[in-house]
Design an enzyme around this catalytic site. Structure first.
Site, short mmCIF file in Angstrom:
data_model
loop_
_atom_site.label_atom_id
_atom_site.label_comp_id
_atom_site.label_asym_id
_atom_site.label_seq_id
_atom_site.Cartn_x
_atom_site.Cartn_y
_atom_site.Cartn_z
N ASP A 158 20.32 -3.88 4.24
CA ASP A 158 19.03 -4.34 3.70
C ASP A 158 18.61 -5.62 4.44
O ASP A 158 19.26 -6.03 5.40
CB ASP A 158 19.13 -4.55 2.18
N ASP A 191 18.70 -8.84 3.99
CA ASP A 191 19.63 -9.97 4.18
C ASP A 191 21.03 -9.50 4.53
O ASP A 191 21.99 -10.28 4.48
CB ASP A 191 19.62 -10.90 2.96
N ARG A 240 53.77 -21.56 40.55
CA ARG A 240 53.54 -21.49 42.00
C ARG A 240 54.13 -20.21 42.54
O ARG A 240 55.30 -19.90 42.32
CB ARG A 240 54.17 -22.69 42.69
N ARG A 295 23.80 -5.68 1.87
CA ARG A 295 24.06 -4.30 1.43
C ARG A 295 24.32 -3.39 2.62
O ARG A 295 23.93 -3.71 3.74
CB ARG A 295 22.84 -3.76 0.68
N HIS A 330 52.65 -30.00 47.56
CA HIS A 330 53.16 -30.14 48.93
C HIS A 330 53.55 -28.82 49.57
O HIS A 330 53.81 -28.74 50.75
CB HIS A 330 54.35 -31.09 48.93
N THR A 356 26.64 -5.92 -13.68
CA THR A 356 25.92 -5.88 -12.41
C THR A 356 25.69 -7.30 -11.87
O THR A 356 25.36 -8.21 -12.63
CB THR A 356 24.57 -5.17 -12.63
N LYS A 371 28.61 -9.98 -1.13
CA LYS A 371 28.80 -8.66 -0.53
C LYS A 371 28.38 -8.76 0.93
O LYS A 371 27.63 -9.65 1.30
CB LYS A 371 28.01 -7.60 -1.29
N GLU A 391 29.50 -2.27 -5.71
CA GLU A 391 28.48 -1.85 -6.66
C GLU A 391 27.85 -0.55 -6.17
O GLU A 391 27.79 -0.31 -4.95
CB GLU A 391 27.38 -2.90 -6.78
C1 VG1 Z 1 20.12 -5.09 -8.04
C2 VG1 Z 1 21.33 -4.17 -7.96
C3 VG1 Z 1 22.58 -5.01 -8.12
C4 VG1 Z 1 22.60 -6.10 -7.03
C5 VG1 Z 1 21.34 -6.93 -7.11
C6 VG1 Z 1 21.24 -7.96 -5.99
O1 VG1 Z 1 20.07 -5.71 -9.31
O2 VG1 Z 1 21.28 -3.16 -8.94
O3 VG1 Z 1 23.71 -4.18 -8.07
O4 VG1 Z 1 23.72 -6.92 -7.20
O5 VG1 Z 1 20.19 -6.09 -7.02
O6 VG1 Z 1 21.26 -7.35 -4.71
P1 VG1 Z 1 19.18 -5.16 -10.54
O7 VG1 Z 1 19.38 -6.17 -11.64
O8 VG1 Z 1 17.77 -5.06 -10.03
O9 VG1 Z 1 19.72 -3.81 -10.88
V1 VG1 Z 1 20.54 -8.12 -3.35
O10 VG1 Z 1 20.80 -7.17 -2.03
O11 VG1 Z 1 19.00 -8.47 -3.77
O12 VG1 Z 1 21.46 -9.60 -3.26
CO CO Z 2 20.42 -7.97 -0.20
#
Ligand code: VG1
Ligand code: CO
Length: 495
Positions: free
Chosen positions: A211, A213, A22, A216, A122, A279, A311, A298
């Site tokens: 990318d 999804d 207050r 990357r 009050h 990989t 990733k 990677e």
């Molecule tokens: C590719 C890349 C790899 C990555 C994979 C999935 O595999 O070289 O480093 O982990 O794609 O990425 P490859 O076997 O084609 O070289 V993703 O963004 O599709 O989850």
């Molecule tokens: Co991807």
């Protein structure tokens, strides 16, 4: 609505008394006074409880109530409160609020309901008299001392509060529901950026891409590309200083086999646990589950950390922004010029040396031809003197191959063994050639050739990548008879 974060500083004397805070109306009207107290309360309740909660805001209708309600509504929205209930004209007696809290808890699906009661009871009201605010908990009773103590502590350290400034005034005289669309959670809005860009203007100091999804990432300076292999090394080298999550140190770092050895040099210099895995992200996950890895990456634009098991493109961007902010904090204190992405990378090369790096992809080649090419490279491994003779015949200046193998990974966590993870040619000067078949293609086979050369000499770290690697690229293509097998005279993609 949009959420803005307002900077503030602690205001003395915000200790709640017997029944809330207050003070004279003119005290409450000081900039940030009410806001600081409300945010200190939200923070004391913890963001977890506030997000999605229902909040009752009303009181005895004294002078300044209407303004206070509008402010609290905007701050509640910015703090993630889902619903605010306001009595008509902001009027609710204290016991009515208590009853509403108790009656409505859970009834509308909210986990948590509490109330800001705007009253000085009050005490006299009016422009020259008192205003008051207290917080009642989900049981309908006043916040206990443990909470009010926390609120008070928070008022002594508060630095900022979020508020939905552009929210229109809520008409509290009308009975009904007023709803607003929540804040945009996209990065663009939260960072106060603009959605459009103008290619004609100067490129920005920082650029990023992801990318489809968004796992990357690509990091760019003004006119400068950061290779993903450098990116993970630079993040690892700066993580402890620049990113609070890592302030107690890195548990370890890891890279995929074809990723350049830039990270290896950082790990060695800083004495960090280091892992080289095949990989694909799942190999990192085992390490992270076992608490052995904090940062990994990677060459294929994947970078991430142990707070999740994928990733994360946005994470990488935020990691870079944190590093930029950190470096610029240091430089601005010394009145130096802006530290750019390019500066950070060049500084890194000067300290750790540079790994020139490129990847050549040959997509959708004949699957049998691709297998034959790999077969030849495996066969050549058993006769290194012959390999070195071939190389000397092509480019005498290229170093000798010291060893060659098919990469095999022994998982230190579960003991599993992964064979045939790519063919490596390791040169005496630290250069590497790696050949792999893609595991993600949907048609034919994709041959990936990874070419890397380490340069410690500071006078030679500023060359163009393709120029610097030209002899080694030539060796890679001729040694593997790539054109003979695939019929391709040039790659589909060069990164
Ligand atoms: C590719 C890349 C790899 C990555 C994979 C999935 O595999 O070289 O480093 O982990 O794609 O990425 P490859 O076997 O084609 O070289 V993703 O963004 O599709 O989850
Ligand atoms: Co991807």
């Amino acid at each position: 609505f949009k959420v803005s974060v307002v900077s503030t500083s602690p205001i003395d004397g915000q200790k709640p008394g017997t029944s809330g805070l207050r003070k004279k109306v003119k005290v409450y009207k000081q900039p940030h006074y009410l806001e600081n107290f409300v945010q200190a309360t939200f923070n004391a309740l913890t963001p977890d409880k506030v997000k999605g909660a229902t909040l009752v805001v009303s009181g005895d209708g004294r002078y300044y109530s209407e303004q206070a309600i509008q402010i609290i509504v905007k701050m509640a929205a910015a703090n993630g409160v889902r619903r605010v209930w306001v009595g008509q004209n902001g009027l609710l007696s204290t016991p009515a609020v208590s009853a509403i809290i108790r009656e409505r808890v859970g009834a509308d699906g909210s986990r948590d309901t509490g109330a800001f009661i705007l009253t000085a009871s009050h005490n006299p009201g009016g422009p020259t008299e008192d205003f008051g605010i207290k917080y009642n908990m989900e049981n309908g009773g006043q916040a206990p001392e443990s909470v009010t103590d926390k609120i008070y502590e928070n008022t002594k350290t508060i630095k900022e509060y979020p508020i939905a400034e552009d929210l229109p005034r809520v008409d509290i005289s009308a009975i009904g529901i007023t709803s607003f669309e929540g804040p945009e959670l996209l990065l663009v809005a939260r960072m106060g950026l603009s959605k459009t860009d103008d290619a004609a203007v100067e490129p920005p100091e920082f650029g990023a891409a992801a990318d489809g999804d968004a796992d990357r990432n690509m990091i760019l300076g003004k006119r400068f590309f950061v290779t993903p292999s450098d990116s993970v090394a630079i993040i690892a080298a700066n993580a402890v200083a620049a990113i609070p999550y890592f302030s107690s140190g890195l548990k370890g770092v890891a890279r995929s086999m074809p990723t350049s050895a830039a990270l290896d040099v950082v790990a060695k210099t800083l004495g960090l646990k280091f892992f080289e895995v095949p990989t694909g992200w799942n190999f990192f996950c085992n390490l992270m589950d076992a608490g052995m890895c904090s940062v990994c990456g990677e060459e294929s634009f994947g970078t991430g950390s142990d707070y999740i098991r994928e990733k994360d493109g946005i994470w990488a961007v935020l990691a870079w922004l944190s590093i930029l902010a950190h470096k610029n904090k240091e430089s601005l204190e010394g009145n130096a010029k802006l530290v750019t992405v390019e500066d950070i990378v060049r500084q890194h090369w000067a300290t750790y040396g540079r790994h020139y790096y490129t990847r050549y992809d040959y997509e959708n080649v004949d699957a049998t031809a691709a297998k034959e090419l790999m077969g030849l490279l495996v066969k050549l491994q058993s006769s290194l003197p012959e390999v070195n003779k071939i190389i000397k015949g092509i480019h005498p200046e290229v170093a000798n191959v010291a060893s060659a193998d098919e990469f095999e990974y022994n998982d230190p966590v579960d003991g599993s063994v992964s064979k045939h993870q790519g063919i490596r040619y390791l040169f005496e000067d630290g250069s590497r050639l790696v050949f792999r078949l893609s595991g993600t293609g949907s048609e034919g086979a994709t041959v990936r050739v990874y070419i890397e050369q380490y340069e410690k000499d500071a006078s030679k770290i500023s060359r163009d990548t393709q120029d610097a690697l030209a002899p080694l690229v030539d060796v890679a293509l001729k040694l593997s008879k790539l054109q003979e097998f695939t019929g391709r005279s040039s790659p589909t993609v060069i990164t």
